[in-house]
Design a protein around this motif. Structure first.
Motif, PDB file in Angstrom:
ATOM      1  N   PRO A   1       0.834  -1.216   0.000  1.00  0.00           N
ATOM      2  CA  PRO A   1       0.000   0.000   0.000  1.00  0.00           C
ATOM      3  C   PRO A   1       0.864   1.261   0.000  1.00  0.00           C
ATOM      4  CG  PRO A   1      -0.778  -1.563   1.648  1.00  0.00           C
ATOM      5  CD  PRO A   1       0.530  -2.090   1.133  1.00  0.00           C
ATOM      6  N   PRO A   2       0.354   2.340  -0.605  1.00  0.00           N
ATOM      7  CA  PRO A   2       1.128   3.583  -0.654  1.00  0.00           C
ATOM      8  C   PRO A   2       1.317   4.180   0.736  1.00  0.00           C
ATOM      9  CG  PRO A   2      -1.087   3.934  -1.474  1.00  0.00           C
ATOM     10  CD  PRO A   2      -0.941   2.469  -1.243  1.00  0.00           C
ATOM     11  N   LEU A   3       2.411   4.893   0.874  1.00  0.00           N
ATOM     12  CA  LEU A   3       2.667   5.631   2.110  1.00  0.00           C
ATOM     13  C   LEU A   3       1.738   6.833   2.165  1.00  0.00           C
ATOM     14  CD1 LEU A   3       6.558   5.606   1.912  1.00  0.00           C
ATOM     15  CD2 LEU A   3       5.123   4.185   3.385  1.00  0.00           C
ATOM     16  N   ARG A   4       1.577   7.386   3.350  1.00  0.00           N
ATOM     17  CA  ARG A   4       0.835   8.640   3.529  1.00  0.00           C
ATOM     18  C   ARG A   4       1.831   9.699   3.980  1.00  0.00           C
ATOM     19  NH1 ARG A   4      -4.883   8.334   3.833  1.00  0.00           N
ATOM     20  NH2 ARG A   4      -5.547   6.217   3.413  1.00  0.00           N
ATOM     21  N   VAL A   5       1.763  10.851   3.320  1.00  0.00           N
ATOM     22  CA  VAL A   5       2.723  11.920   3.572  1.00  0.00           C
ATOM     23  C   VAL A   5       1.961  13.218   3.802  1.00  0.00           C
ATOM     24  CG1 VAL A   5       4.617  13.239   2.536  1.00  0.00           C
ATOM     25  CG2 VAL A   5       4.441  10.797   2.097  1.00  0.00           C
ATOM     26  N   PRO A   6       2.301  13.961   4.855  1.00  0.00           N
ATOM     27  CA  PRO A   6       1.657  15.266   5.042  1.00  0.00           C
ATOM     28  C   PRO A   6       1.968  16.195   3.871  1.00  0.00           C
ATOM     29  CG  PRO A   6       2.909  14.626   7.003  1.00  0.00           C
ATOM     30  CD  PRO A   6       3.253  13.646   5.919  1.00  0.00           C
ATOM     31  N   ALA A   7       1.047  17.081   3.568  1.00  0.00           N
ATOM     32  CA  ALA A   7       1.222  18.008   2.446  1.00  0.00           C
ATOM     33  C   ALA A   7       2.489  18.838   2.596  1.00  0.00           C
ATOM     34  CB  ALA A   7      -0.004  18.910   2.319  1.00  0.00           C
ATOM     35  N   TRP A   8       2.820  19.266   3.801  1.00  0.00           N
ATOM     36  CA  TRP A   8       4.003  20.107   3.989  1.00  0.00           C
ATOM     37  C   TRP A   8       5.287  19.340   3.686  1.00  0.00           C
ATOM     38  CZ3 TRP A   8       7.781  18.965   7.535  1.00  0.00           C
ATOM     39  CH2 TRP A   8       7.460  18.050   8.544  1.00  0.00           C
ATOM     40  N   VAL A   9       5.281  18.023   3.846  1.00  0.00           N
ATOM     41  CA  VAL A   9       6.459  17.217   3.503  1.00  0.00           C
ATOM     42  C   VAL A   9       6.547  17.041   1.986  1.00  0.00           C
ATOM     43  CG1 VAL A   9       7.484  14.902   3.696  1.00  0.00           C
ATOM     44  CG2 VAL A   9       6.499  16.000   5.720  1.00  0.00           C
ATOM     45  N   ALA A  10       5.420  16.855   1.342  1.00  0.00           N
ATOM     46  CA  ALA A  10       5.386  16.628  -0.104  1.00  0.00           C
ATOM     47  C   ALA A  10       5.671  17.897  -0.907  1.00  0.00           C
ATOM     48  CB  ALA A  10       4.040  16.047  -0.508  1.00  0.00           C
ATOM     49  N   ARG A  11       5.291  19.056  -0.395  1.00  0.00           N
ATOM     50  CA  ARG A  11       5.382  20.313  -1.150  1.00  0.00           C
ATOM     51  C   ARG A  11       6.779  20.586  -1.732  1.00  0.00           C
ATOM     52  NH1 ARG A  11       2.803  23.195   2.218  1.00  0.00           N
ATOM     53  NH2 ARG A  11       0.808  22.786   1.258  1.00  0.00           N
ATOM     54  N   PRO A  12       7.882  20.419  -0.986  1.00  0.00           N
ATOM     55  CA  PRO A  12       9.196  20.671  -1.597  1.00  0.00           C
ATOM     56  C   PRO A  12       9.535  19.703  -2.734  1.00  0.00           C
ATOM     57  CG  PRO A  12       9.376  20.620   0.800  1.00  0.00           C
ATOM     58  CD  PRO A  12       7.987  20.177   0.450  1.00  0.00           C
ATOM     59  N   MET A  13       8.935  18.508  -2.722  1.00  0.00           N
ATOM     60  CA  MET A  13       9.245  17.501  -3.745  1.00  0.00           C
ATOM     61  C   MET A  13       8.364  17.626  -4.982  1.00  0.00           C
ATOM     62  SD  MET A  13       9.909  14.208  -1.327  1.00  0.00           S
ATOM     63  CE  MET A  13       8.672  14.585  -0.083  1.00  0.00           C
ATOM     64  N   ILE A  14       7.077  17.951  -4.795  1.00  0.00           N
ATOM     65  CA  ILE A  14       6.156  17.971  -5.940  1.00  0.00           C
ATOM     66  C   ILE A  14       5.539  19.343  -6.187  1.00  0.00           C
ATOM     67  CG2 ILE A  14       5.661  15.507  -5.778  1.00  0.00           C
ATOM     68  CD1 ILE A  14       2.989  16.178  -4.448  1.00  0.00           C
ATOM     69  N   GLY A  15       5.881  20.313  -5.367  1.00  0.00           N
ATOM     70  CA  GLY A  15       5.408  21.674  -5.570  1.00  0.00           C
ATOM     71  C   GLY A  15       3.958  21.886  -5.156  1.00  0.00           C
ATOM     72  N   VAL A  16       3.565  23.145  -5.223  1.00  0.00           N
ATOM     73  CA  VAL A  16       2.199  23.514  -4.841  1.00  0.00           C
ATOM     74  C   VAL A  16       1.189  22.856  -5.780  1.00  0.00           C
ATOM     75  CG1 VAL A  16       0.573  25.443  -4.630  1.00  0.00           C
ATOM     76  CG2 VAL A  16       2.904  25.679  -3.778  1.00  0.00           C
ATOM     77  N   PHE A  17       1.493  22.841  -7.083  1.00  0.00           N
ATOM     78  CA  PHE A  17       0.570  22.226  -8.041  1.00  0.00           C
ATOM     79  C   PHE A  17       0.383  20.746  -7.719  1.00  0.00           C
ATOM     80  CE2 PHE A  17      -0.271  19.781 -11.885  1.00  0.00           C
ATOM     81  CZ  PHE A  17      -1.456  20.357 -12.290  1.00  0.00           C
ATOM     82  N   GLY A  18       1.467  20.021  -7.483  1.00  0.00           N
ATOM     83  CA  GLY A  18       1.381  18.596  -7.175  1.00  0.00           C
ATOM     84  C   GLY A  18       0.573  18.325  -5.919  1.00  0.00           C
ATOM     85  N   VAL A  19       0.805  19.122  -4.884  1.00  0.00           N
ATOM     86  CA  VAL A  19       0.040  18.946  -3.641  1.00  0.00           C
ATOM     87  C   VAL A  19      -1.438  19.240  -3.891  1.00  0.00           C
ATOM     88  CG1 VAL A  19      -0.321  19.862  -1.310  1.00  0.00           C
ATOM     89  CG2 VAL A  19       1.993  19.328  -2.096  1.00  0.00           C
ATOM     90  N   THR A  20      -1.726  20.292  -4.629  1.00  0.00           N
ATOM     91  CA  THR A  20      -3.117  20.629  -4.933  1.00  0.00           C
ATOM     92  C   THR A  20      -3.770  19.513  -5.743  1.00  0.00           C
ATOM     93  OG1 THR A  20      -2.607  22.980  -4.891  1.00  0.00           O
ATOM     94  CG2 THR A  20      -4.624  22.341  -6.027  1.00  0.00           C
ATOM     95  N   TRP A  21      -3.043  18.970  -6.698  1.00  0.00           N
ATOM     96  CA  TRP A  21      -3.575  17.889  -7.526  1.00  0.00           C
ATOM     97  C   TRP A  21      -3.918  16.664  -6.678  1.00  0.00           C
ATOM     98  CZ3 TRP A  21      -0.546  14.708 -11.630  1.00  0.00           C
ATOM     99  CH2 TRP A  21      -1.421  14.206 -12.594  1.00  0.00           C
ATOM    100  N   MET A  22      -3.088  16.383  -5.681  1.00  0.00           N
ATOM    101  CA  MET A  22      -3.308  15.212  -4.834  1.00  0.00           C
ATOM    102  C   MET A  22      -4.344  15.462  -3.735  1.00  0.00           C
ATOM    103  SD  MET A  22      -1.371  12.768  -6.013  1.00  0.00           S
ATOM    104  CE  MET A  22      -0.988  11.573  -4.757  1.00  0.00           C
ATOM    105  N   THR A  23      -4.571  16.725  -3.372  1.00  0.00           N
ATOM    106  CA  THR A  23      -5.421  17.000  -2.214  1.00  0.00           C
ATOM    107  C   THR A  23      -6.727  17.732  -2.524  1.00  0.00           C
ATOM    108  OG1 THR A  23      -4.296  19.091  -1.750  1.00  0.00           O
ATOM    109  CG2 THR A  23      -3.422  17.100  -0.667  1.00  0.00           C
ATOM    110  N   ALA A  24      -6.780  18.460  -3.630  1.00  0.00           N
ATOM    111  CA  ALA A  24      -7.952  19.308  -3.852  1.00  0.00           C
ATOM    112  C   ALA A  24      -8.528  19.230  -5.264  1.00  0.00           C
ATOM    113  CB  ALA A  24      -7.599  20.764  -3.534  1.00  0.00           C
ATOM    114  N   SER A  25      -7.947  18.418  -6.139  1.00  0.00           N
ATOM    115  CA  SER A  25      -8.490  18.339  -7.497  1.00  0.00           C
ATOM    116  C   SER A  25      -9.892  17.736  -7.468  1.00  0.00           C
ATOM    117  CB  SER A  25      -7.562  17.510  -8.387  1.00  0.00           C
ATOM    118  OG  SER A  25      -7.433  16.204  -7.890  1.00  0.00           O
ATOM    119  N   ARG A  26     -10.655  18.043  -8.477  1.00  0.00           N
ATOM    120  CA  ARG A  26     -12.030  17.546  -8.575  1.00  0.00           C
ATOM    121  C   ARG A  26     -12.170  16.744  -9.850  1.00  0.00           C
ATOM    122  NH1 ARG A  26     -12.531  17.017  -4.211  1.00  0.00           N
ATOM    123  NH2 ARG A  26     -12.502  18.739  -2.804  1.00  0.00           N
TER     124      ARG A  26
END
Length: 141
Positions: A69-94
């Motif tokens: 199963p995939p790991l779970r990562v807080p948005a603040w940890v992911a942001r430097p690796m995938i940027g604001v767009f990547g975090v938004t895509w994973m957390t708020a896309s519709r």
């Protein structure tokens, strides 16, 4: 993407609120054929019938390919690796709706669910049991 899933390098980010829409390549082809025939021109969302939350589809994809199963990562940890767009895509896309394409093009996806499309595209039988070979390695599905 599959390599990332198999290597557990595609995590579920933040509060798991992102919703994605998928489409099987065969359905893209049939929608394209429907769109080039005489009829109303316009922009259409060519997606399956079932938008899915990242927290739902990503673990299922991992299961289908025999990964942990995939790991779970807080948005603040992911942001430097995938940027604001990547975090938004994973957390708020519709997800998108295909209702306009279905109504005006008289089209509907053969694979109405991402689950069917994943299994078909990855060559996995529709049943949940059994194994399949990939790159010489046997995976439970």
């Amino acid at each position: 993407m599959l390599r990332l899933v198999r290597d557990r390098r595609l995590p579920i980010v933040g509060g798991c609120g992102g919703v994605w829409s998928f489409i099987h390549v065969d359905d893209v082809a049939s929608a394209t054929a429907a769109a080039v025939t005489p009829g109303p021109s316009g922009l259409y969302n060519i997606v399956d019938d079932e938008p899915a939350a990242v927290a739902e589809w990503l673990p299922e994809l991992a299961r289908i390919v025999g990964a942990r199963p995939p790991l779970r990562v807080p948005a603040w940890v992911a942001r430097p690796m995938i940027g604001v767009f990547g975090v938004t895509w994973m957390t708020a896309s519709r997800g998108s709706s295909n209702e306009k394409a279905k109504a005006l093009l008289e089209w509907s996806p053969r694979y109405s669910s991402w689950r069917e499309g994943f299994r078909s595209g990855l060559g996995v039988p529709a049943t949940s049991g059994g194994t399949r070979k990939s790159g010489g390695t046997e995976h439970s599905v």
